[in-house]
Scaffold this motif. Structure first.
Motif, mmCIF file in Angstrom:
data_model
loop_
_atom_site.group_PDB
_atom_site.id
_atom_site.type_symbol
_atom_site.label_atom_id
_atom_site.label_comp_id
_atom_site.label_asym_id
_atom_site.label_seq_id
_atom_site.Cartn_x
_atom_site.Cartn_y
_atom_site.Cartn_z
ATOM 1 N N ASP A 1 31.414 37.940 36.079
ATOM 2 C CA ASP A 1 32.690 38.621 35.908
ATOM 3 C C ASP A 1 32.912 39.572 37.067
ATOM 4 N N VAL A 2 34.168 39.750 37.433
ATOM 5 C CA VAL A 2 34.582 40.739 38.424
ATOM 6 C C VAL A 2 35.648 41.601 37.770
ATOM 7 N N ILE B 1 27.713 34.880 39.412
ATOM 8 C CA ILE B 1 28.677 35.958 39.200
ATOM 9 C C ILE B 1 29.460 35.639 37.937
ATOM 10 N N ALA C 1 33.411 34.772 42.937
ATOM 11 C CA ALA C 1 32.891 34.391 41.618
ATOM 12 C C ALA C 1 33.144 32.914 41.326
ATOM 13 N N LEU D 1 39.501 43.023 44.577
ATOM 14 C CA LEU D 1 39.182 42.310 43.343
ATOM 15 C C LEU D 1 39.557 40.841 43.455
ATOM 16 N N LEU E 1 36.947 39.098 45.545
ATOM 17 C CA LEU E 1 35.687 38.981 44.816
ATOM 18 C C LEU E 1 35.774 37.920 43.720
ATOM 19 N N ARG E 2 36.936 37.760 43.126
ATOM 20 C CA ARG E 2 37.087 36.696 42.127
ATOM 21 C C ARG E 2 37.002 35.326 42.781
ATOM 22 N N VAL F 1 30.787 43.918 39.816
ATOM 23 C CA VAL F 1 30.524 42.474 39.863
ATOM 24 C C VAL F 1 29.315 42.221 38.963
ATOM 25 N N GLU F 2 29.536 41.584 37.826
ATOM 26 C CA GLU F 2 28.431 41.364 36.882
ATOM 27 C C GLU F 2 27.661 40.105 37.246
#
Length: 580
Positions: A367-368, A365, A359, A352, A355-356, A377-378
């Protein structure tokens, strides 16, 4: 064809294999129902698999972060699962026994009860259902209705509980049903526009109001069903305090609480069961997917005082699947003994974090989020006006009067109170000012409100304060087309991911709990490359990706990297999987 290196060297053989692969896909399209789903987005023909890796009929290899929608806690063909299945096959034991007692079944129940949350295992009963989680949801509804003599069910927006009639009633998108829909708290797209603890508190109060207001239109229900993490709804973890509030609200009103752990169970979220994060003990747990060790199995576990069924009240021909029970027992024991839930919590937290970082580099991206190895991952529209989207989705624009309007001094006001009319230069609904309700030094009631403020004013003020505190909480609209493009680019790079969420705009990662650090790095590298590729091909490229001071852009790195090199990197991860 996927950007992965074929395991077959001969060109003529590869051509023949490719033709066979395409033929199977054509026949599937011609013969199977239009309702097929994963096969449309993932045009592959798996022929071999181990751990995280799948090999297709065309020789291409993929890292599988779909894992049978979370079914494969130990990945494909784990040795302990295969050994358990072979042991039953070689023993001569019956494979189909309906609900008769067997040593295999007894061992499975013993191991299952050993893992249950404290407070449930000592007073639990188990019901074996049909082979899918949706049948277990149906069984849970039938159970609480029989036990309470009531019929209604409370469920939550964004929920997914299965595809049979009753389960669909409690899922998103259902209409004309016996289910009351309640707001599910979330930070990024909070239904109240605030997120965080305040948003969760408003959701809890809404639930209390619906249950306690005799004019709410909701009769005292038979049960409440919730997911500790909404999976198909977009990977949305429920706040722990909100979970505890739901437990208290239902307990105080004698409403059985049903926890749907079909996808979250068996270590997926960093605890063996996701309800354990909050310390909640539900009255009923719905279990499937990973508990069968990759084979079909579904059960409900519930407090023994709810066991009001008559013989045969819920049955199913295939509820005695001995191979699934053997595979499930082996999986449950392996996850417990090897502390894979703790491993999922640690690795998931690190993934996470990375991934942030991604973002922060790409505007597409939004939101994570996630818990353990249940990650989302939105993907959002990078060029949209987030404030305008929030007004549109929340119904705040124009004269809608929902929640709050901008007041005539530039602040926030409540909706129009009864009898309130707009004066010159003063928009309708500016009757109760935020300053009057929040931060005033005037005399106050014991509850902390200024004297003379009515309950209606309090509600308006709470909404206004929520609006004022959420000025920076403006999520952009979902981008399902971009999400599909990212999924497609992932597949080309040898990575299988799922899409979920309200608008199918959330890229979901559900790797097996046995994934190694090296494999996790390969997964994130391929996903990052896919996002970079989509950003380069998108008309709004400059908005999709943010320049990072002092760092070379990922897109530039991707453009300078030969595609075959990326495939070779993926194959090294595949070989690590085979060695491990």
């Amino acid at each position: 064809m996927a950007v992965t290196e074929s395991v077959r060297g001969d060109t003529s053989d590869s051509a023949g294999v490719g033709a066979a692969h395409e033929g199977i896909l054509r026949r599937q399209s011609a013969r199977e129902s239009a309702a097929r789903t994963y096969a449309r987005a993932l045009p592959i023909v798996p022929v071999r698999a181990r751990g995280l890796t799948i090999e297709g009929a065309d020789g291409s290899r993929y890292l599988d972060c779909l894992s049978g929608a979370g079914t494969l806690a130990l990945g494909h063909n784990h040795p302990v699962v295969l050994e358990a299945i072979r042991k039953v096959l070689d023993s001569g034991a019956p494979l189909h026994v309906l609900d008769l007692a067997t040593p295999v079944k007894d061992a499975f129940i013993t191991e299952l009860f050993r893992t249950l949350p404290p407070g449930l295992a000592d007073n639990a009963r188990v019901q074996f259902c049909g082979p899918a989680g949706t049948d277990a949801v149906e069984a849970a509804f039938k159970l609480v209705r029989a036990a309470t003599g009531r019929s209604g069910i409370l469920a939550f927006s964004g929920a997914y509980h299965g595809m049979t009639a009753g389960a669909l009633e409690a899922s998103r998108g259902a209409y004309d049903v016996r289910v009351a829909r309640l707001p599910y708290p979330q930070d990024y797209r909070c239904p109240f526009g605030v997120g965080g603890e305040h948003g969760a508190e408003l959701a809890a109060r809404w639930t209390e109001t619906v249950l306690d207001d005799p004019k709410s239109g909701v009769r005292h229900p038979a049960g409440m069903i919730l997911e500790p993490v909404q999976g198909e709804g977009g990977v949305i973890p429920a706040p722990d305090e909100w979970m505890r509030r739901m437990r208290q609200i239902t307990a105080d009103r004698s409403i059985p609480l049903i926890a749907d752990e079909v996808q979250t169970g068996v270590g997926r979220t960093g605890s063996f069961w996701a309800v354990e994060h909050s310390g909640v003990t539900p009255d009923v747990m719905v279990l499937s997917k990973a508990i069968g060790g990759s084979l079909p199995l579904a059960v409900i576990v519930y407090r023994d005082d709810l066991d009001a069924w008559q013989p045969g009240a819920h049955a199913g021909t295939f509820r005695g699947n001995q191979l699934a029970m053997a595979a499930g027992m082996a999986t449950l024991a392996y996850v417990r003994e090897n502390r894979l839930a703790e491993r999922a919590a640690d690795l998931g937290s690190r993934m996470l974090g990375q991934l942030r970082g991604l973002a922060a580099e790409f505007d597409c991206i939004g939101d994570v989020r996630g818990r353990g190895l249940m990650i989302g991952v939105e993907v959002v529209e990078p060029e949209a006006d987030p404030l305008r989207e929030r007004e549109r989705s929340a119904g705040l624009a124009g004269d809608s009067g929902v929640l709050a309007d901008r007041d005539w001094r530039g602040g926030v006001s409540d909706p129009a109170a009864p009898g309130d009319s707009a004066g010159p230069g003063r928009p309708r609904g500016a009757g109760v000012e935020v300053g009057r309700l929040v931060g005033s030094d005037s005399a106050r009631t014991p509850g902390g409100w200024p004297t003379g403020v009515t309950p209606a004013d309090r509600a308006a003020g709470a909404a206004a304060a929520a609006m004022q505190s959420s000025q920076d909480h403006h999520p952009r609209p979902a981008a399902p087309e971009l999400a599909v493009a990212i999924q497609r680019e992932c597949l080309r790079r040898g990575l299988i991911v799922e899409l979920g969420g309200r608008h199918s705009s959330v890229v979901r990662l559900l790797p097996p709990l046995t994934i190694s650090d090296e494999q996790a790095t390969a997964v994130l590298d391929r996903l990052a490359d896919a996002v970079a590729a989509v950003s380069r091909n998108h008309p709004g490229h400059d908005r999709l990706q943010r320049p990072q001071p002092g760092q070379q852009r990922r897109a530039d790195r991707a453009e300078s990297t030969d595609r075959a090199d990326r495939a070779g990197q993926g194959d090294r991860a595949d070989r690590a999987d085979e060695a491990g």
